[in-house]
Motif scaffolding. Structure first.
Motif, PDB file in Angstrom:
ATOM      1  N   TRP A  32       0.821  -1.213   0.000  1.00  0.00           N
ATOM      2  CA  TRP A  32       0.000   0.000   0.000  1.00  0.00           C
ATOM      3  C   TRP A  32       0.851   1.257   0.000  1.00  0.00           C
ATOM      4  CZ3 TRP A  32      -4.038  -1.708  -1.909  1.00  0.00           C
ATOM      5  CH2 TRP A  32      -4.534  -2.946  -1.553  1.00  0.00           C
ATOM      6  N   TRP A  33       2.135   1.138   0.312  1.00  0.00           N
ATOM      7  CA  TRP A  33       3.062   2.255   0.161  1.00  0.00           C
ATOM      8  C   TRP A  33       3.703   2.246  -1.230  1.00  0.00           C
ATOM      9  CZ3 TRP A  33       3.140   6.160   3.409  1.00  0.00           C
ATOM     10  CH2 TRP A  33       2.680   5.953   4.700  1.00  0.00           C
ATOM     11  N   TYR A  34       4.012   1.072  -1.730  1.00  0.00           N
ATOM     12  CA  TYR A  34       4.674   0.958  -3.023  1.00  0.00           C
ATOM     13  C   TYR A  34       3.763   1.360  -4.178  1.00  0.00           C
ATOM     14  CZ  TYR A  34       8.133  -1.937  -0.569  1.00  0.00           C
ATOM     15  OH  TYR A  34       9.078  -2.408   0.285  1.00  0.00           O
ATOM     16  N   LEU A  35       2.498   1.013  -4.083  1.00  0.00           N
ATOM     17  CA  LEU A  35       1.577   1.245  -5.193  1.00  0.00           C
ATOM     18  C   LEU A  35       1.410   2.726  -5.540  1.00  0.00           C
ATOM     19  CD1 LEU A  35      -0.112  -0.356  -7.187  1.00  0.00           C
ATOM     20  CD2 LEU A  35      -2.010  -0.212  -5.608  1.00  0.00           C
ATOM     21  N   PRO A  36       1.084   3.620  -4.586  1.00  0.00           N
ATOM     22  CA  PRO A  36       0.905   5.024  -4.978  1.00  0.00           C
ATOM     23  C   PRO A  36       2.214   5.772  -5.209  1.00  0.00           C
ATOM     24  CG  PRO A  36       0.464   4.790  -2.646  1.00  0.00           C
ATOM     25  CD  PRO A  36       0.696   3.404  -3.186  1.00  0.00           C
ATOM     26  N   THR A  37       3.304   5.304  -4.658  1.00  0.00           N
ATOM     27  CA  THR A  37       4.561   6.035  -4.822  1.00  0.00           C
ATOM     28  C   THR A  37       5.365   5.495  -5.998  1.00  0.00           C
ATOM     29  OG1 THR A  37       5.586   4.600  -3.158  1.00  0.00           O
ATOM     30  CG2 THR A  37       4.699   6.709  -2.407  1.00  0.00           C
ATOM     31  N   ILE A  38       5.834   4.279  -5.888  1.00  0.00           N
ATOM     32  CA  ILE A  38       6.698   3.703  -6.919  1.00  0.00           C
ATOM     33  C   ILE A  38       5.905   3.350  -8.172  1.00  0.00           C
ATOM     34  CG2 ILE A  38       8.172   1.739  -7.460  1.00  0.00           C
ATOM     35  CD1 ILE A  38       8.913   1.738  -4.450  1.00  0.00           C
ATOM     36  N   GLY A  39       4.799   2.650  -8.001  1.00  0.00           N
ATOM     37  CA  GLY A  39       4.018   2.198  -9.152  1.00  0.00           C
ATOM     38  C   GLY A  39       3.442   3.338  -9.963  1.00  0.00           C
ATOM     39  N   LEU A  40       2.806   4.275  -9.290  1.00  0.00           N
ATOM     40  CA  LEU A  40       2.194   5.397  -9.994  1.00  0.00           C
ATOM     41  C   LEU A  40       3.240   6.296 -10.647  1.00  0.00           C
ATOM     42  CD1 LEU A  40      -0.540   6.658 -10.624  1.00  0.00           C
ATOM     43  CD2 LEU A  40      -0.287   8.033  -8.554  1.00  0.00           C
ATOM     44  N   GLY A  41       4.341   6.533  -9.944  1.00  0.00           N
ATOM     45  CA  GLY A  41       5.401   7.379 -10.502  1.00  0.00           C
ATOM     46  C   GLY A  41       6.053   6.773 -11.736  1.00  0.00           C
ATOM     47  N   PHE A  42       6.381   5.492 -11.671  1.00  0.00           N
ATOM     48  CA  PHE A  42       7.024   4.834 -12.809  1.00  0.00           C
ATOM     49  C   PHE A  42       6.063   4.718 -13.983  1.00  0.00           C
ATOM     50  CE2 PHE A  42       9.087   1.357 -15.141  1.00  0.00           C
ATOM     51  CZ  PHE A  42      10.390   1.822 -15.155  1.00  0.00           C
ATOM     52  N   ALA A  43       4.797   4.418 -13.703  1.00  0.00           N
ATOM     53  CA  ALA A  43       3.808   4.331 -14.783  1.00  0.00           C
ATOM     54  C   ALA A  43       3.624   5.688 -15.456  1.00  0.00           C
ATOM     55  CB  ALA A  43       2.476   3.830 -14.236  1.00  0.00           C
ATOM     56  N   ALA A  44       3.593   6.750 -14.682  1.00  0.00           N
ATOM     57  CA  ALA A  44       3.446   8.090 -15.270  1.00  0.00           C
ATOM     58  C   ALA A  44       4.626   8.434 -16.159  1.00  0.00           C
ATOM     59  CB  ALA A  44       3.286   9.127 -14.163  1.00  0.00           C
ATOM     60  N   LEU A  45       5.831   8.100 -15.722  1.00  0.00           N
ATOM     61  CA  LEU A  45       7.012   8.354 -16.558  1.00  0.00           C
ATOM     62  C   LEU A  45       6.961   7.559 -17.861  1.00  0.00           C
ATOM     63  CD1 LEU A  45       9.976   8.438 -14.035  1.00  0.00           C
ATOM     64  CD2 LEU A  45       9.289  10.259 -15.584  1.00  0.00           C
ATOM     65  N   GLN A  46       6.526   6.321 -17.798  1.00  0.00           N
ATOM     66  CA  GLN A  46       6.490   5.485 -18.993  1.00  0.00           C
ATOM     67  C   GLN A  46       5.402   5.936 -19.968  1.00  0.00           C
ATOM     68  OE1 GLN A  46       8.806   2.930 -19.664  1.00  0.00           O
ATOM     69  NE2 GLN A  46       9.770   3.977 -17.950  1.00  0.00           N
ATOM     70  N   VAL A  47       4.258   6.366 -19.451  1.00  0.00           N
ATOM     71  CA  VAL A  47       3.201   6.890 -20.331  1.00  0.00           C
ATOM     72  C   VAL A  47       3.653   8.201 -20.971  1.00  0.00           C
ATOM     73  CG1 VAL A  47       0.853   7.838 -20.325  1.00  0.00           C
ATOM     74  CG2 VAL A  47       1.339   5.696 -19.155  1.00  0.00           C
ATOM     75  N   TRP A  48       4.331   9.040 -20.204  1.00  0.00           N
ATOM     76  CA  TRP A  48       4.863  10.300 -20.740  1.00  0.00           C
ATOM     77  C   TRP A  48       5.885  10.007 -21.838  1.00  0.00           C
ATOM     78  CZ3 TRP A  48       8.133  14.136 -17.337  1.00  0.00           C
ATOM     79  CH2 TRP A  48       8.280  15.334 -18.003  1.00  0.00           C
TER      80      TRP A  48
END
Length: 158
Positions: A32-48
């Protein structure tokens, strides 16, 4: 390089980094800490990055080698991070690699390796976005490109 494929693989890797341990039965409260921080951040960078690659293709330019290499290295580090990031199972921290080996030493080594792998994965993803911006850019005009033949360039301090 196709931007949609990059975005899809990036989101899958972001899920792997944040909730991949659940597939091996060692998911815990740290997810629950990894999902909004690491997961969301990395996914946003990859979509960008995927959108920047589509812009590069739409402008008729080629994706540079530096973009591709930094993206692939980022993906490799993301895979390694997903294997080594620990999660709380009971009272101990367990990663996928420590689950496979079964020793306490490998759990400590996994914890020691996951931070550098995650940092490098994010840094290389940011570098890939920066390189993709550079790939889509038009070349800068030369200083005296617009001047007629025979005229002098004005002094920069005048």
């Amino acid at each position: 390089m196709n931007g949609r494929i990059v975005a899809i693989i990036g989101v899958v890797l972001a899920l792997w980094m944040s909730v991949g341990r659940w597939a091996f039965g060692i998911g815990g409260s740290l997810t629950w800490w990894y999902l909004p921080t690491i997961g969301l951040g990395f996914a946003a960078l990859q979509v960008w990055l995927g959108s920047r690659l589509r812009i590069t293709r739409a402008r008729g330019k080629r994706t540079g080698r530096s973009t591709v290499v930094s993206l692939i290295l980022s993906w490799v580090c993301a895979l390694g991070f997903g294997l080594t990031v620990p999660d709380r199972v009971g009272d101990s921290l367990v990663s996928i690699l420590s689950l496979w080996s079964g020793s306490a030493f490998s759990a400590e080594m996994s914890i020691a390796l996951c931070n550098p792998l995650g940092i490098i994965a994010f840094a290389l993803a940011v570098a890939a976005v920066a390189f993709a911006y550079h790939d889509a850019r038009d070349p800068k005009p030369e200083e005296d490109e617009d001047l007629d033949e025979g005229t002098m360039v004005p002094h920069p301090l005048a």
